[in-house]
Write an enzyme that holds these catalytic residues in place. Structure first.
Site, PDB file in Angstrom:
ATOM      1  CD1 TRP A 114     -24.718 -16.727   0.925  1.00  0.00           C
ATOM      2  CD2 TRP A 114     -26.129 -18.405   1.367  1.00  0.00           C
ATOM      3  NE1 TRP A 114     -25.400 -17.018  -0.231  1.00  0.00           N
ATOM      4  CE2 TRP A 114     -26.271 -18.045   0.011  1.00  0.00           C
ATOM      5  CE3 TRP A 114     -26.915 -19.439   1.875  1.00  0.00           C
ATOM      6  CZ2 TRP A 114     -27.167 -18.674  -0.844  1.00  0.00           C
ATOM      7  CZ3 TRP A 114     -27.821 -20.077   1.023  1.00  0.00           C
ATOM      8  CH2 TRP A 114     -27.929 -19.699  -0.317  1.00  0.00           C
ATOM      9  CG  ASP A 181     -19.809 -20.168   4.297  1.00  0.00           C
ATOM     10  OD1 ASP A 181     -19.118 -20.636   3.359  1.00  0.00           O
ATOM     11  OD2 ASP A 181     -21.025 -19.951   4.194  1.00  0.00           O
ATOM     12  CE  LYS A 205     -20.880 -19.783  -4.824  1.00  0.00           C
ATOM     13  NZ  LYS A 205     -21.507 -19.134  -3.689  1.00  0.00           N
TER      14      LYS A 205
END
Length: 369
Positions: A114, A181, A205
């Protein structure tokens, strides 16, 4: 081994132990309240899926969700909280579009897939200095020694690496704005969130259901680029419109609000951090002491959210997965780039589920020793 026990209360007749990496397990009471809201939201005679997004009914939801983020993160008044579409992948592009001037440089640390994708997107808007990377070792650790050029517009990190099971245990100290992030570990542990200029993450999440992205940013970092920013991608536009520039993801924000309310009721971030440490400690202890399993990342960089491990006898992996499925343990197959297993221990996962996982590992190891 006895059949995995039901760790859920009567409000939710579920038996599986959900270790999926995301979308992930949600608190029982959130699902219960959401199920009622699907039929009749707040006595309105309408489903939460039917209410107008500019009505007082939804504005109350949005305001509470934003206020809970600020409260749980203890953000000062300089910060704005937005709920947007597009997931973290859109933020890979939206962050540099809003913060990185043409011809200037942003610093990035590459610690996984990511962050690597974020780097790729940022290169479309300016220069990117990858100040450190663990890519050559298949991202099995967090880089420790690196320099951040003082002229950098910002430093970008990914605080937790879902695929590889690594996590920043110490946040870098820097004089340049810090962007993070936090998709897979947000609100799972205490930290000074005011040290970050911008925080973003998909909420699926630790903060809710798939479909919304949370952005918390310090307003003073905006307005410093000269490029024309498309309206829908301009943070200032979303701030001015209170996350209501276009139709927001109503149901996903509602689930986030309920999840944030649940987290506050648990005692907030400090309380959930203790539970997360306990869950991770139990599972890592079994990995370290069970002769059949071993971890895949440097111990000092182990994630409390995503526990990655393999078998020394890879030919037994499929058999173990089938055994776990039989015992109602789901979502532990590792990412294809790492292999093995990954157990995600997000905030809403009960401690009892980790106990069941550990007992399964012990039982299987005894049978195969």
């Amino acid at each position: 081994m006895e059949k995995a026990k039901n760790v859920f209360n009567q409000d939710r007749n579920m038996k599986v132990h959900n270790f999926n990496a995301g979308p992930s397990v949600l608190p029982n009471e959130v699902l219960y309240k959401a199920s009622k809201a699907l039929i009749d939201f707040e006595g309105s005679g309408m489903s939460i899926l039917e209410i107008g997004h500019r009505t007082e009914l939804f504005m109350n939801v949005l305001d509470e969700a934003r206020n809970l983020v600020k409260e749980l993160m203890q953000l000062d008044d300089e910060y704005e909280v937005l709920f947007l579409h597009g997931g973290a992948s859109t933020q890979f592009m939206q962050v540099p579009m809003n913060l990185l001037e043409n011809g200037e440089t942003a610093a990035y640390v590459d610690t996984g897939v990511w962050s690597y994708k974020a780097i790729k997107e940022a290169k479309s808007f300016g220069y990117v200095d990858v100040v450190a990377s663990s890519r050559e070792s298949n991202y099995n650790h967090i880089p420790k020694q690196f320099n951040i050029p003082p002229q950098s517009r910002y430093l970008h990190i990914t605080t937790n690496n879902t695929i590889y099971g690594t996590q920043w245990q110490t946040i870098p100290v820097t004089d340049v704005p810090l962007v993070a992030d936090m998709s897979s570990d947000i609100l799972s542990r205490q930290m000074d969130f005011n040290k970050f200029a911008l925080i973003y993450g998909g909420v699926q999440k630790n903060m809710g259901a798939a479909g919304a992205t949370m952005v918390a940013l310090r307003k003073s970092i905006l307005g410093k680029v000269t490029r024309k920013i498309p309206t829908i991608l301009d943070y200032n536009v979303h701030i001015e419109n209170g996350s209501m520039f276009n139709t927001p993801p109503v149901f996903a924000i509602y689930i986030s609000m309920l999840t944030l309310r649940w987290l506050k009721d648990q005692g907030g971030v400090s309380a959930i951090e203790k539970l997360n440490e306990k869950k991770a400690g139990l599972l890592y202890s079994e990995i370290d002491n069970n002769p059949l399993f071993r971890g895949t990342v440097a111990k000092e960089d182990r994630s409390r959210m995503n526990v990655c491990f393999i078998m020394d006898k890879p030919e037994l992996e499929e058999e173990f997965l089938k055994f776990c499925k039989k015992e109602d343990i789901v979502g532990i197959k590792g990412h294809r780039s790492v292999g093995g297993f990954r157990a995600s221990l997000y905030n809403a996962l009960p401690y009892e589920s980790v106990e069941v996982m550990v007992e399964a590992m012990k039982y299987f190891s005894l049978k195969k020793a």
